[in-house]
Structures are given as structure tokens and as C-alpha cells.
Design a protein around this motif. Structure first.
Motif, PDB file in Angstrom:
ATOM      1  N   THR A 221      14.859  96.009 -25.367  1.00  0.00           N
ATOM      2  CA  THR A 221      13.697  95.258 -25.842  1.00  0.00           C
ATOM      3  C   THR A 221      12.658  95.117 -24.733  1.00  0.00           C
ATOM      4  OG1 THR A 221      15.039  93.997 -27.418  1.00  0.00           O
ATOM      5  CG2 THR A 221      12.915  93.051 -26.784  1.00  0.00           C
ATOM      6  N   ASP A 222      13.134  94.869 -23.513  1.00  0.00           N
ATOM      7  CA  ASP A 222      12.235  94.698 -22.365  1.00  0.00           C
ATOM      8  C   ASP A 222      11.489  95.986 -22.005  1.00  0.00           C
ATOM      9  OD1 ASP A 222      13.040  92.086 -22.193  1.00  0.00           O
ATOM     10  OD2 ASP A 222      14.493  92.421 -20.572  1.00  0.00           O
ATOM     11  N   HIS A 223      12.064  97.144 -22.353  1.00  0.00           N
ATOM     12  CA  HIS A 223      11.459  98.423 -21.952  1.00  0.00           C
ATOM     13  C   HIS A 223      11.085  99.291 -23.159  1.00  0.00           C
ATOM     14  CE1 HIS A 223      12.442  97.663 -17.759  1.00  0.00           C
ATOM     15  NE2 HIS A 223      13.620  97.243 -18.173  1.00  0.00           N
ATOM     16  N   ALA A 224      10.889  98.643 -24.305  1.00  0.00           N
ATOM     17  CA  ALA A 224      10.605  99.374 -25.541  1.00  0.00           C
ATOM     18  C   ALA A 224       9.315 100.177 -25.487  1.00  0.00           C
ATOM     19  CB  ALA A 224      10.569  98.403 -26.720  1.00  0.00           C
ATOM     20  N   ASP A 225       8.374  99.766 -24.623  1.00  0.00           N
ATOM     21  CA  ASP A 225       7.092 100.475 -24.556  1.00  0.00           C
ATOM     22  C   ASP A 225       7.220 101.830 -23.872  1.00  0.00           C
ATOM     23  OD1 ASP A 225       7.694  99.117 -22.159  1.00  0.00           O
ATOM     24  OD2 ASP A 225       5.600  99.164 -21.530  1.00  0.00           O
TER      25      ASP A 225
ATOM     26  N   THR B 233      37.898  94.637 -25.481  1.00  0.00           N
ATOM     27  CA  THR B 233      36.873  95.664 -25.268  1.00  0.00           C
ATOM     28  C   THR B 233      37.016  96.751 -26.315  1.00  0.00           C
ATOM     29  OG1 THR B 233      36.869  95.263 -22.877  1.00  0.00           O
ATOM     30  CG2 THR B 233      35.941  97.334 -23.632  1.00  0.00           C
ATOM     31  N   ALA B 234      35.893  97.177 -26.874  1.00  0.00           N
ATOM     32  CA  ALA B 234      35.885  98.269 -27.851  1.00  0.00           C
ATOM     33  C   ALA B 234      34.863  99.311 -27.420  1.00  0.00           C
ATOM     34  CB  ALA B 234      35.541  97.735 -29.240  1.00  0.00           C
ATOM     35  N   SER B 235      35.183 100.575 -27.675  1.00  0.00           N
ATOM     36  CA  SER B 235      34.300 101.682 -27.288  1.00  0.00           C
ATOM     37  C   SER B 235      33.312 101.989 -28.415  1.00  0.00           C
ATOM     38  CB  SER B 235      35.135 102.925 -26.982  1.00  0.00           C
ATOM     39  OG  SER B 235      34.298 104.015 -26.655  1.00  0.00           O
ATOM     40  N   TYR B 236      32.019 102.062 -28.062  1.00  0.00           N
ATOM     41  CA  TYR B 236      30.972 102.298 -29.052  1.00  0.00           C
ATOM     42  C   TYR B 236      30.071 103.468 -28.669  1.00  0.00           C
ATOM     43  CZ  TYR B 236      31.615  97.947 -31.737  1.00  0.00           C
ATOM     44  OH  TYR B 236      32.102  96.944 -32.544  1.00  0.00           O
ATOM     45  N   LEU B 237      29.554 104.131 -29.698  1.00  0.00           N
ATOM     46  CA  LEU B 237      28.429 105.046 -29.537  1.00  0.00           C
ATOM     47  C   LEU B 237      27.184 104.225 -29.836  1.00  0.00           C
ATOM     48  CD1 LEU B 237      26.997 107.866 -29.391  1.00  0.00           C
ATOM     49  CD2 LEU B 237      27.420 108.051 -31.853  1.00  0.00           C
ATOM     50  N   MET B 238      26.268 104.150 -28.866  1.00  0.00           N
ATOM     51  CA  MET B 238      25.029 103.405 -29.059  1.00  0.00           C
ATOM     52  C   MET B 238      23.864 104.383 -29.190  1.00  0.00           C
ATOM     53  SD  MET B 238      22.445 101.376 -26.729  1.00  0.00           S
ATOM     54  CE  MET B 238      21.468 102.851 -26.942  1.00  0.00           C
ATOM     55  N   GLN B 239      23.008 104.147 -30.183  1.00  0.00           N
ATOM     56  CA  GLN B 239      21.832 104.989 -30.358  1.00  0.00           C
ATOM     57  C   GLN B 239      20.594 104.109 -30.533  1.00  0.00           C
ATOM     58  OE1 GLN B 239      22.025 108.846 -31.942  1.00  0.00           O
ATOM     59  NE2 GLN B 239      23.907 108.461 -33.066  1.00  0.00           N
ATOM     60  N   TYR B 240      19.582 104.391 -29.726  1.00  0.00           N
ATOM     61  CA  TYR B 240      18.298 103.690 -29.801  1.00  0.00           C
ATOM     62  C   TYR B 240      17.269 104.715 -30.241  1.00  0.00           C
ATOM     63  CZ  TYR B 240      14.009 101.371 -28.142  1.00  0.00           C
ATOM     64  OH  TYR B 240      12.759 100.806 -28.055  1.00  0.00           O
ATOM     65  N   SER B 241      16.601 104.429 -31.354  1.00  0.00           N
ATOM     66  CA  SER B 241      15.626 105.395 -31.852  1.00  0.00           C
ATOM     67  C   SER B 241      14.646 104.706 -32.785  1.00  0.00           C
ATOM     68  CB  SER B 241      16.337 106.529 -32.606  1.00  0.00           C
ATOM     69  OG  SER B 241      17.036 106.019 -33.727  1.00  0.00           O
ATOM     70  N   GLY B 242      13.659 105.488 -33.230  1.00  0.00           N
ATOM     71  CA  GLY B 242      12.721 104.982 -34.217  1.00  0.00           C
ATOM     72  C   GLY B 242      11.925 103.793 -33.731  1.00  0.00           C
ATOM     73  N   VAL B 243      11.867 102.774 -34.575  1.00  0.00           N
ATOM     74  CA  VAL B 243      11.063 101.593 -34.279  1.00  0.00           C
ATOM     75  C   VAL B 243      11.948 100.538 -33.626  1.00  0.00           C
ATOM     76  CG1 VAL B 243       9.444  99.913 -35.242  1.00  0.00           C
ATOM     77  CG2 VAL B 243       9.695 102.153 -36.318  1.00  0.00           C
ATOM     78  N   LYS B 244      12.271 100.768 -32.356  1.00  0.00           N
ATOM     79  CA  LYS B 244      13.087  99.829 -31.574  1.00  0.00           C
ATOM     80  C   LYS B 244      14.388  99.472 -32.283  1.00  0.00           C
ATOM     81  CE  LYS B 244       8.777  97.722 -29.945  1.00  0.00           C
ATOM     82  NZ  LYS B 244       7.981  96.478 -29.860  1.00  0.00           N
ATOM     83  N   ARG B 245      14.981 100.437 -32.947  1.00  0.00           N
ATOM     84  CA  ARG B 245      16.210 100.193 -33.698  1.00  0.00           C
ATOM     85  C   ARG B 245      17.430 100.639 -32.899  1.00  0.00           C
ATOM     86  NH1 ARG B 245      17.106  98.908 -38.731  1.00  0.00           N
ATOM     87  NH2 ARG B 245      14.901  99.173 -39.273  1.00  0.00           N
ATOM     88  N   ILE B 246      18.435  99.766 -32.816  1.00  0.00           N
ATOM     89  CA  ILE B 246      19.679 100.092 -32.120  1.00  0.00           C
ATOM     90  C   ILE B 246      20.819 100.113 -33.120  1.00  0.00           C
ATOM     91  CG2 ILE B 246      21.343  99.370 -30.379  1.00  0.00           C
ATOM     92  CD1 ILE B 246      19.120  98.205 -28.753  1.00  0.00           C
TER      93      ILE B 246
ATOM     94  N   LYS C  35      26.920  93.385 -26.322  1.00  0.00           N
ATOM     95  CA  LYS C  35      25.855  94.080 -27.045  1.00  0.00           C
ATOM     96  C   LYS C  35      24.494  93.429 -26.798  1.00  0.00           C
ATOM     97  CE  LYS C  35      28.429  95.948 -30.985  1.00  0.00           C
ATOM     98  NZ  LYS C  35      28.633  95.874 -32.455  1.00  0.00           N
ATOM     99  N   THR C  36      24.478  92.109 -26.789  1.00  0.00           N
ATOM    100  CA  THR C  36      23.209  91.390 -26.629  1.00  0.00           C
ATOM    101  C   THR C  36      22.537  91.684 -25.293  1.00  0.00           C
ATOM    102  OG1 THR C  36      24.503  89.476 -25.887  1.00  0.00           O
ATOM    103  CG2 THR C  36      23.792  89.495 -28.185  1.00  0.00           C
ATOM    104  N   VAL C  37      23.342  91.921 -24.250  1.00  0.00           N
ATOM    105  CA  VAL C  37      22.803  92.230 -22.925  1.00  0.00           C
ATOM    106  C   VAL C  37      22.090  93.585 -22.960  1.00  0.00           C
ATOM    107  CG1 VAL C  37      23.412  92.743 -20.524  1.00  0.00           C
ATOM    108  CG2 VAL C  37      24.540  90.859 -21.722  1.00  0.00           C
ATOM    109  N   ILE C  38      22.723  94.567 -23.600  1.00  0.00           N
ATOM    110  CA  ILE C  38      22.133  95.908 -23.695  1.00  0.00           C
ATOM    111  C   ILE C  38      20.896  95.883 -24.584  1.00  0.00           C
ATOM    112  CG2 ILE C  38      22.536  98.275 -24.500  1.00  0.00           C
ATOM    113  CD1 ILE C  38      25.485  97.892 -23.733  1.00  0.00           C
ATOM    114  N   GLU C  39      20.981  95.173 -25.685  1.00  0.00           N
ATOM    115  CA  GLU C  39      19.844  95.098 -26.608  1.00  0.00           C
ATOM    116  C   GLU C  39      18.622  94.450 -25.948  1.00  0.00           C
ATOM    117  OE1 GLU C  39      21.693  93.120 -29.876  1.00  0.00           O
ATOM    118  OE2 GLU C  39      22.451  94.980 -30.764  1.00  0.00           O
ATOM    119  N   SER C  40      18.862  93.439 -25.119  1.00  0.00           N
ATOM    120  CA  SER C  40      17.758  92.787 -24.397  1.00  0.00           C
ATOM    121  C   SER C  40      17.107  93.750 -23.411  1.00  0.00           C
ATOM    122  CB  SER C  40      18.270  91.553 -23.650  1.00  0.00           C
ATOM    123  OG  SER C  40      18.703  90.564 -24.551  1.00  0.00           O
ATOM    124  N   PHE C  41      17.931  94.566 -22.762  1.00  0.00           N
ATOM    125  CA  PHE C  41      17.430  95.555 -21.813  1.00  0.00           C
ATOM    126  C   PHE C  41      16.461  96.512 -22.506  1.00  0.00           C
ATOM    127  CE2 PHE C  41      17.825  99.818 -19.937  1.00  0.00           C
ATOM    128  CZ  PHE C  41      17.477  99.575 -18.619  1.00  0.00           C
TER     129      PHE C  41
END
Length: 338
Positions: A246-250, A267-280, A238-244
Motif C-alpha cells: 500500500t505504501d509503494h502502490a504508486d 506458519t502456512a506457505s502462500y503464493l502472493m500476487q499483487y496486480s491490477g488495481v492494488k489488489r493482493i 499478511k497485514t504487514v506485507i499488505e501495508s508495505f
């Protein structure tokens, strides 16, 4: 033949439209209503439609992908409505893309070949309270406020993410754009669905003159808004994706998709959603395919995809190092007890 009531769900990217739709469908089912759903997504792959189909009858759901229902997909709405009407629904719910102009869709529903079969009962606009108050929303103010102006029912969602005192400021801003709409405040899209559906089944239709009450000319174009599909080759942390992100939030405005995540040695399967104010947000969700859909402004898709794919090379190297360290650790322990 009586016309079938239609509800439009609109709201900017990541406001919580699908969450609200799922809850509305649950209440419809409880009330014994036979529903049908049309979902429009900008991307080539269907995520919202898949999430709805997992919980509800997929035969009652139509999807329009890779474009906006109020512009590039405009010609397909009559065909989609006919397909849904074959299911003999009591009501039809249409979820628009985050940058759709509900006024254009409302006009289409009033065209001769469609209006004889359906009547528009409700234009619901959902807004993300946190994003609405953030300066990042200024770039999309034209779209957000036009969606508010067109609504006769506004849901201020995600109020758990803002200070309670700020809800009054949001309400005042809404009233400057729309004095007649019902305004509800919600968490996780939870509103009085029973009352809403009862009103939809009996109220008068929205007149076209009401929809066109605003004389402002809207010239905002989202031609520079890009949709990019990122493949997911293998599990990541998760931290790898979150950093990605963060780097492109603009540049990235919205992202969603299914990702296998490394955690607790498995390994677990997740639905990831990025929206709003840089919220994952992460939610456990099974999927047969893994991918992410990104929506942003002036995205350098080639560079972004290249950087994304490098994450998997890095993760593979990291896993190999960890396995080597684990193997060496076992060998060292064996040497100690020999």
C-alpha cells in the motif's frame, strides 16, 4: 514433416496469463494432446514456470528468465524451440512477459530457421478488466493497446471485479483497436478451451501480413521498468506485507512470490500476487524457497529492499513481545491459583 502449431499468450502484467495457461494445459491433457511450453519471465527467478511444473510434466517446459523474449532474449528463442521440439509435441504454448511485444515474437517465428518447424496459429491477448478501466493503466496504454491490436483472440479476464454494464464499454474500446479478433469475457481465465484447441489443430496459420496490418509506430520504452527480488527471511503477517505494498502502490506495478505467513499460532506457505488495481491475492501453495519478485517503474531498489528487510526486524521484536506477554500471563494465572 508437418509443422507444429504455436499459440502465443500475451497480456499486461497480472492479467491472468498463467491461470489461463494452466487451464489450457488441463484441457490439452484431457484431449490427449502432447503439449510443450515456453515461459518467459523478466525476473531472475522462475515463478510461473514453477507453478506450471507442479501440475504438469516439467520436462515439457522451458523457461527464459531475466529478460524479455522480444528484445534481450530474442536470440535464445530458436534454441528454446528446438529443445521443445525434441519432445515431439502436438502443440507449443508460449507465455510472454507482461510488457512483451507479440509482433516481434511472431516475426521471429516466421524466420527461416524456425518457420520450417512451427506455424503460428493463435495470438491470444488477456486483459484484466478492472485494471483496463482504471486510470493507472493509462501509463501503459501504448503497450496494452498494441497487444490488443496484434491479437486474433482476446480474453477479457476478471470480469467478476467490475460492474456487468462496464463490459460493453471494454468491448467498444477493444473494437476501436481490433475489429477482427474474437473477444471472450471470462472469470479466472475460464473460456471454451475445447473449441479453441480444436481450431488450433486445424486452422490456417496467421500470415505475417496480418500481423503487420498496423502502421502505427510504437516508441514506448520500458528501460525504466525495474525488477527486484526481495528475500523472505522468516514468517510475516499478511497485514504487514499488505501495508508495505500500500505504501509503494504508486511505483509497484506487479509482484508475486512465495511467503511463509504467521496465522493461528502457526506458519502456512502462500503464493502472493499483487496486480491490477492494488489488489493482493493469497493462495496456499507449498514452496522450498521463499522470495518475492517486484516489477515497477523507476524503483529505488536499495531503499525499497532496506525498508523490506526492516519488516523482519519489526516482526521479530513483535513476536518476542507477544511471547513475553504470554509467559507473563501464564505466570500471573499461576499466582492467582497458588
Amino acid at each position: 514433416m508437418s509443422r507444429i502449431p504455436v499459440v502465443l499468450l500475451c497480456g499486461f502484467l497480472g492479467s491472468g496469463k498463467t491461470t489461463l495457461l494452466l487451464k489450457m494445459l488441463s484441457e490439452s491433457k484431457k484431449m490427449g494432446l502432447n503439449y510443450a511450453v515456453l515461459i518467459n519471465e523478466r525476473g531472475k527467478l522462475d515463478i510461473d514456470g514453477l507453478l506450471v511444473s507442479k501440475q504438469f510434466d516439467h520436462e515439457k517446459i522451458e523457461s527464459l528468465l531475466d529478460g524479455c523474449i522480444c528484445c534481450s532474449k530474442k536470440s535464445e528463442i530458436a534454441r528454446s524451440m528446438d529443445a521443445l521440439l525434441q519432445k515431439k509435441p502436438d502443440a507449443i504454448f508460449i507465455e510472454l512477459t507482461g510488457v512483451a511485444n507479440p509482433e516481434e515474437v511472431a516475426k521471429m517465428l516466421n524466420e527461416r530457421e524456425v518457420i520450417a518447424k512451427v506455424e503460428l496459429k493463435n495470438i491470444m491477448t488477456i486483459i484484466d478488466a478492472e485494471f483496463f478501466l482504471d486510470k493507472k493503466s493509462n501509463d501503459f496504454q501504448d503497450t496494452i493497446f498494441h497487444q490488443l491490436e496484434c491479437a486474433n483472440h482476446i480474453v477479457v479476464n476478471k470480469i467478476d471485479l467490475v460492474e456487468k454494464s462496464l463490459c460493453e464499454s471494454i468491448n467498444e474500446a477493444i473494437k476501436k483497436s481490433n475489429t477482427s479478433a474474437i473477444v471472450e469475457f471470462a472469470m479466472y481465465g475460464e473460456i471454451d478451451f475445447e473449441n479453441l484447441l480444436q481450431q488450433i489443430m486445424k486452422t490456417e496459420d496467421i500470415k505475417e501480413s496480418w500481423i503487420n496490418k498496423n502502421n502505427k509506430q510504437r516508441s514506448t520504452s520500458y528501460a525504466s521498468m525495474t525488477t527486484l527480488v526481495l528475500p523472505v527471511a522468516r514468517s510475516l503477517k499478511k497485514t504487514v506485507i499488505e501495508s508495505f505494498f500500500t505504501d509503494h502502490a504508486d511505483k509497484i506495478v506487479r509482484a508475486k512470490g512465495f511467503v511463509p505467513i504467521l496465522e493461528d499460532g502457526g506458519t502456512a506457505s502462500y503464493l502472493m500476487q499483487y496486480s491490477g488495481v492494488k489488489r493482493i491475492d493469497w493462495k496456499l501453495e507449498s514452496s522450498e524457497q521463499y522470495y518475492l519478485i517486484l516489477i515497477g517503474i523507476d524503483l529505488d531498489t536499495s531503499a525499497l529492499k532496506s525498508e523490506w528487510l526492516k519488516l523482519f526486524e519489526f516482526q521479530t521484536g513483535l513476536v518476542k513481545i507477544m511471547k513475553m506477554e504470554e509467559t507473563n500471563g501464564r505466570e500471573n494465572l499461576g499466582a492467582i491459583f497458588r
